[in-house]
Design a protein around this motif. Structure first.
Motif, PDB file in Angstrom:
ATOM      1  N   VAL A   1      -0.263   7.794   3.268  1.00  0.00           N
ATOM      2  CA  VAL A   1       0.123   9.198   3.405  1.00  0.00           C
ATOM      3  C   VAL A   1       0.337   9.449   4.894  1.00  0.00           C
ATOM      4  O   VAL A   1      -0.600   9.319   5.682  1.00  0.00           O
ATOM      5  CB  VAL A   1      -0.983  10.145   2.887  1.00  0.00           C
TER       6      VAL A   1
ATOM      7  N   ARG B   1      -7.357   7.047   0.085  1.00  0.00           N
ATOM      8  CA  ARG B   1      -5.957   6.833   0.491  1.00  0.00           C
ATOM      9  C   ARG B   1      -5.913   6.275   1.908  1.00  0.00           C
ATOM     10  O   ARG B   1      -6.841   6.451   2.696  1.00  0.00           O
ATOM     11  CB  ARG B   1      -5.185   8.168   0.475  1.00  0.00           C
TER      12      ARG B   1
ATOM     13  N   ARG C   1       0.875  -1.167   0.000  1.00  0.00           N
ATOM     14  CA  ARG C   1       0.000   0.000   0.000  1.00  0.00           C
ATOM     15  C   ARG C   1       0.914   1.219   0.000  1.00  0.00           C
ATOM     16  O   ARG C   1       2.117   1.095   0.189  1.00  0.00           O
ATOM     17  CB  ARG C   1      -0.895   0.001   1.253  1.00  0.00           C
TER      18      ARG C   1
ATOM     19  N   PRO D   1     -11.148   9.060   3.091  1.00  0.00           N
ATOM     20  CA  PRO D   1      -9.975   8.200   2.880  1.00  0.00           C
ATOM     21  C   PRO D   1     -10.365   6.725   2.979  1.00  0.00           C
ATOM     22  O   PRO D   1     -11.415   6.392   3.548  1.00  0.00           O
ATOM     23  CB  PRO D   1      -9.051   8.588   4.029  1.00  0.00           C
TER      24      PRO D   1
END
Length: 178
Positions: free
Chosen positions: A41, A96, A38, A123
């Motif tokens: 962030v 994300r 993955r 996200p």
């Protein structure tokens, strides 16, 4: 270990830099496993998390991106409960995996504010990685708090990025007020 003076307060050693670095290595290993294949962030919460974030990121060997948010809710040694956002989140967090990196979670008010802002962007996942956690100070549970370096008593702490009225962030160890 000697006590240190910051402004008008005296502090004694709580966590030595060597212990901090060992714990960060272990958190990094866990994050590498949990986020394998993955591209999370990492969002550091300034100013306090800058040293922790830098040392943590050095332990991350998966693909990742880095951003920062700056919020303030402290004045002196007390959380004032009022949050002032100085500059904001990355705006591309939809779908994300987000890892919020905090220096310390005490009342959790600042973190709840940040989590709400992140969740608005939808996200894929959000987790919190905090170097320090004061369970006795927490106002309500935070489900996203999944990575904690050290649980500490509800003492005022300084050093390793944490400050007392702007000073003490540069200390390599973490100290508590005496």
């Amino acid at each position: 270990m000697n006590n240190v003076q910051v402004h008008d307060k005296e502090f004694e050693i709580l966590l030595e830099n060597d212990s901090i670095n060992k714990r960060i290595r272990l958190i990094g290993i866990q994050l590498n496993v949990d986020y394998e294949n993955r591209c999370p962030v990492f969002i550091g919460v300034l100013n306090g998390s800058f040293l922790f974030m830098a040392d943590l990121i050095k332990e991350i060997d998966i693909a990742c991106e880095i951003g920062f948010i700056r919020v303030a809710s402290y004045h002196g040694t007390e959380s004032v409960g009022e949050i002032k956002e100085a500059f904001g989140l990355p705006t591309d967090l939809k779908d994300r995996d987000v890892i919020i990196v905090e220096d310390i979670v005490d009342t959790g008010q600042t973190l709840k504010y940040i989590l709400a802002k992140v969740q608005q962007q939808e996200p894929a996942s959000v987790t919190v990685c905090s170097l320090l956690f004061k369970p006795a100070a927490l106002k309500e549970p935070i489900a996203e708090l999944n990575y904690v370096g050290f649980e500490i008593p509800n003492d005022f702490v300084v050093g390793y990025g944490l400050d007392y009225n702007g000073l003490g962030r540069n200390l390599k160890d973490i100290y508590r007020a005496v």
